[in-house]
Design a protein around this motif. Sequence first.
Motif, short mmCIF file in Angstrom:
data_model
loop_
_atom_site.label_atom_id
_atom_site.label_comp_id
_atom_site.label_asym_id
_atom_site.label_seq_id
_atom_site.Cartn_x
_atom_site.Cartn_y
_atom_site.Cartn_z
N ALA A 56 0.80 -1.25 0.02
CA ALA A 56 0.06 -0.16 -0.06
C ALA A 56 0.82 1.30 -0.04
CB ALA A 56 -0.80 0.11 1.07
N LEU A 57 1.97 1.11 0.24
CA LEU A 57 2.92 2.29 0.42
C LEU A 57 3.72 2.33 -1.23
CD1 LEU A 57 4.47 1.81 3.95
CD2 LEU A 57 2.86 3.51 3.42
N GLY A 58 3.59 1.32 -1.95
CA GLY A 58 4.06 1.37 -3.22
C GLY A 58 5.29 0.75 -3.36
N ARG A 59 5.64 0.13 -2.18
CA ARG A 59 7.01 -0.92 -2.26
C ARG A 59 6.58 -2.27 -2.45
NH1 ARG A 59 9.38 0.76 3.58
NH2 ARG A 59 10.88 -0.82 3.04
N ARG A 60 7.49 -2.97 -2.97
CA ARG A 60 7.48 -4.27 -3.21
C ARG A 60 7.63 -5.14 -1.66
NH1 ARG A 60 10.94 -6.46 -7.97
NH2 ARG A 60 9.27 -7.83 -8.53
#
Length: 212
Positions: free
Chosen positions: A120-124
């Motif tokens: 959700a934070l845009g990280r993998r």
Amino acid sequence: MSIRVAIVDDHALVRAGLRQYLAEEMDLQVVGEAANGREALDLVRAGGIDVLILDVSMPDQNGVDVLLGVKARAPELPVLILSSYPETHYATAMLKQGASGYLNKDCEPSEILAAVRMLALGRRYISAGVAELLAEQHSSGKGDGPLHEQLSERELQVFLRLAQGETIGAIAESLSLSVKTVSTYRTRVMEKMRLESNSDLTYYALKNGLIQ
């Protein structure tokens, strides 16, 4: 603001368990569920999702097809693959095709929460097992990995469909390609995987846990 999660799994019990577990978290909200690939794409088309949890094994499409369909409609939507297959079978292939994370269903429930929040934070999200697998492949060279991981996106799609018994004509129609193009992909798959027949493809896929 809550993280809006959608769950795609063909088992109602799995969806119910995930929904109940996620609902206990103040920052997570389950906004949709799907039992097959078609319903998954309908969910994505409707929007309003921050993270999609996707099972690899779908009754109407293979996991790669569903993932590619999702990414085609919503390229920025993070997809967390939740699979009953070991990481060694599918993880690197799914990450290569656009998944943002991969977890085995045997993982600790808390790891699913951590993965959803990270996506959700845009990280993998790469689990310890997948990280070790990627490191091994990087150090040993791509040629030492499973043969199916050397396939391109389209080649992998064609390979899985052939392995499941689909004809070249049916594959061409479903992927909106010509029969000649699909035949070319089949030839490349056979060469890269050093196999000679469709039955060889099926045996390889079953042996490596890529189909059921």
